[in-house]
Design an enzyme around this catalytic site. Structure first.
Site, PDB file in Angstrom:
ATOM      1  N   ASP A 264      68.468  16.995 -26.856  1.00  0.00           N
ATOM      2  CA  ASP A 264      68.008  18.103 -28.131  1.00  0.00           C
ATOM      3  C   ASP A 264      68.538  17.448 -29.350  1.00  0.00           C
ATOM      4  OD1 ASP A 264      67.453  20.134 -29.787  1.00  0.00           O
ATOM      5  OD2 ASP A 264      68.423  21.623 -28.333  1.00  0.00           O
TER       6      ASP A 264
ATOM      7  N   GLU B 128      67.055  18.299 -32.294  1.00  0.00           N
ATOM      8  CA  GLU B 128      66.383  19.622 -33.238  1.00  0.00           C
ATOM      9  C   GLU B 128      64.980  19.692 -33.268  1.00  0.00           C
ATOM     10  OE1 GLU B 128      66.232  22.514 -33.455  1.00  0.00           O
ATOM     11  OE2 GLU B 128      68.234  23.081 -34.525  1.00  0.00           O
TER      12      GLU B 128
ATOM     13  N   GLY C 111      71.226  24.777 -31.389  1.00  0.00           N
ATOM     14  CA  GLY C 111      71.962  24.798 -32.448  1.00  0.00           C
ATOM     15  C   GLY C 111      71.602  25.649 -33.153  1.00  0.00           C
ATOM     16  N   ASP C 112      70.627  26.606 -32.994  1.00  0.00           N
ATOM     17  CA  ASP C 112      70.363  27.859 -33.813  1.00  0.00           C
ATOM     18  C   ASP C 112      70.733  28.833 -33.130  1.00  0.00           C
ATOM     19  OD1 ASP C 112      68.525  27.841 -32.158  1.00  0.00           O
ATOM     20  OD2 ASP C 112      66.867  27.846 -33.324  1.00  0.00           O
TER      21      ASP C 112
ATOM     22  N   PHE D 123      68.950  44.620 -16.285  1.00  0.00           N
ATOM     23  CA  PHE D 123      70.407  45.167 -15.609  1.00  0.00           C
ATOM     24  C   PHE D 123      70.127  46.581 -14.947  1.00  0.00           C
ATOM     25  CE2 PHE D 123      71.638  42.641 -19.730  1.00  0.00           C
ATOM     26  CZ  PHE D 123      71.787  41.397 -18.962  1.00  0.00           C
TER      27      PHE D 123
ATOM     28  N   ASP E 164      66.978  37.131  -9.388  1.00  0.00           N
ATOM     29  CA  ASP E 164      67.569  38.521  -9.560  1.00  0.00           C
ATOM     30  C   ASP E 164      67.696  39.224  -8.191  1.00  0.00           C
ATOM     31  OD1 ASP E 164      66.474  38.084 -12.105  1.00  0.00           O
ATOM     32  OD2 ASP E 164      64.585  39.283 -11.894  1.00  0.00           O
TER      33      ASP E 164
ATOM     34  N   HIS F 175      77.390  52.262  -9.372  1.00  0.00           N
ATOM     35  CA  HIS F 175      76.525  53.380  -9.934  1.00  0.00           C
ATOM     36  C   HIS F 175      77.182  53.940 -10.842  1.00  0.00           C
ATOM     37  CE1 HIS F 175      80.055  56.268  -8.567  1.00  0.00           C
ATOM     38  NE2 HIS F 175      80.576  55.271  -7.855  1.00  0.00           N
TER      39      HIS F 175
END
EC number: 3.2.1.55
Length: 506
Positions: A227, A229, A304-305, A427, A443, A471
């Site tokens: 990476d 950028e 980086g951001d 979630f 998942d 729960h």
């Protein structure tokens, strides 16, 4: 014979002496130092990276009372003392709050702040990693890596001694080659000090994943890339380098190094064999990368951001001053192989048998007549007994399957809706048909452990190991022990995430 060649041979001989004398005695940073390119940052939750290092490797914070403790190696240069963590975190949850720099420069990694992108925690910070998501053994001794779900990140914007501008540096990381995604960006290395994208060439970091928005390698990935950028680069081209192979190793050594108009990507199986060079040559042909404009911050798990959609697992890594020789890196790889990384159990507590039908009883006082069930796609708790209707007893029964994403954990198939599994989405726990995708598999994979309240099992998400079946107002979520969601409340957390497993009602 040129003086440069003599020096290179002398360094190679010295490295050979270091490596042959004792791989146990010489850690990666000892080897880099012998090669004339000392570590300026050294991070690992699994072991010391210097032969004489006895200081803290990382800090954990427990959910029960918010207290912290440091985890050090068992002995100088040794493996982390996982037993200290296990004792400190018993019957509660723990997060990794600091990954200490072993170089002596104080380049510690802590919770990443917001930047161009906000994290999911309060005030835009990124999540911290679970302390138990990535157990391994090194030479048979248990340790924990850093399992980073999307939204998790660590950073240091005030690093000392790291490369800036076009100065030379090297870096390596040992990662889980099977834990990745295509989001931006699972990185370790040099980044902007502002948490924002300040332009081409302002980063130089190891990337691991199968993102194809910028560059790519051979096959479908994942790949080791850099990476730099505004681009993940696999070589000279900003698009594809067919010499950068897809990786399938469980443990992978990833190497990136760069100096004036020269850089390299190397990689290997971290458990055996030697490094291969996937690219070595001039800087990318796109504008802004020659010369580079490195800023010297250190990131882990993010861009980086503060792009924080990626996932991966980090075990150890360093950054150096100067451009390490291939010979130096080859000796470091030999040391990594000698550490004997191996998988460790992801589960504990009462065993669940694949193929069996189970029911899960609530242990929270006042709710113990309730069991985990479903109503359509909603996973909830309902009052169930042996005299309940056949339909309800089936809705509260689950077939234990081998984990769809990781065979060391489990998945739960509905008895009354075969082919549909419990999975988390935003979630919440849902019952959805298996669509065969990598995302669904992740998942729908969960790792049972001994119940946090001392009863039965707590069922941890494999892909978000800070989160457990919980729960809350009779609906099921994957919840963390404290957090920004209402269902992350700490009150009665241990009880709400502990379940007594029994033979299924149906």
């Amino acid at each position: 014979m040129s003086s440069g060649l003599s020096l290179e041979r002398a360094c190679a001989v010295a490295l050979g002496i270091v490596a042959s004398a004792s791989l146990v005695a010489a850690g990666p940073c000892d080897i880099y130092s012998s090669g004339g390119t000392p570590c300026v940052a050294a991070h690992s939750t699994t072991r010391a990276l210097y032969s004489a290092y006895t200081g803290a490797l990382y800090q954990v914070k427990r959910g029960s009372d918010g207290s912290t403790t440091d985890i050090a190696p068992l002995s100088a240069g040794g493996v982390a003392d996982a037993a200290i963590q296990d004792s400190f975190c018993a019957n509660t949850t723990c997060l990794i709050t600091i990954i200490y720099d072993q170089s002596g420069r104080g380049n510690h990694l802590t919770q990443a702040p917001p930047g161009g992108f906000n994290g999911p925690e309060s005030n835009g910070y990124d999540n911290l990693a679970s302390a138990v998501g990535a157990p391994v053994t090194l030479n048979g001794k248990k340790a924990y890596g850093v399992f980073m779900s999307p939204g998790t990140g660590y950073r240091n914007n005030a690093a000392s001694g790291t490369a800036t501008g076009d100065k030379a540096e090297g870096m390596y990381a040992v990662l889980d080659g099977t834990h990745y995604n295509s989001a931006c960006c699972f990185d370790y290395g040099n980044a902007e000090v502002s948490n924002t994208d300040t332009g081409n060439g302002h980063m130089e970091a190891i990337y691991y994943g199968d993102n194809t928005v910028w560059g790519s390698g051979a096959g479908s990935g994942p790949w080791i890339m850099a990476d730099l950028e505004n681009g993940l680069f696999s070589g000279l081209s900003s698009t594809n380098n067919a010499g950068d192979p897809s990786i399938s190793y469980r443990f992978v050594t990833a190497v990136v190094k760069g100096e004036a108009n020269q850089w390299s990507i190397r990689g290997a199986n971290a458990a055996s064999g030697s490094l291969s060079t996937y690219y070595s040559g001039a800087r990318p042909s796109a504008s802004g990368y020659n010369p580079m404009s490195k800023e010297g911050a250190i990131i882990l798990g993010i861009g980086g951001d503060n792009s924080n959609g990626a996932q991966g697992t980090f075990y150890e890594g360093v950054m150096t001053s100067g451009y390490p020789s291939d010979a130096t890196e080859n000796s470091v790889q030999a040391d990594i192989v000698a550490a004997k990384y191996a998988i460790a159990s992801l589960t504990s507590g009462p065993a669940l048998t694949v193929g069996s039908s189970i029911s899960l009883q609530v242990t929270t006082a006042g709710y113990t007549t309730r069991y985990l069930a479903h109503d359509g796609s909603t996973v909830n708790t309902q009052v169930v007994s042996s005299s309940s209707t056949t339909a309800l007893r089936q809705q509260a029964s689950w077939t234990v399957r081998t984990g769809l994403a990781n065979s060391a954990c489990l998945s739960f198939e509905s008895v009354d809706t075969p082919g549909s599994y419990i999975r988390h989405y935003n979630f919440a726990l849902l019952l959805n048909a298996n669509d065969g995708t990598k995302q669904f598999y992740e998942d729908a994979t969960f790792c049972p452990q001994a119940g946090l309240n001392g009863q039965g099992n707590s069922i941890r998400s494999w892909s978000y190991p800070t989160r457990y079946f919980r729960h809350y107002e009779n609906v099921l979520y994957v919840a963390s022990n404290g957090g920004v969601q209402t269902f992350d409340a700490t009150t009665s957390f241990n009880d709400d995430v502990s379940w007594v497993v029994s033979t299924g009602f149906a």
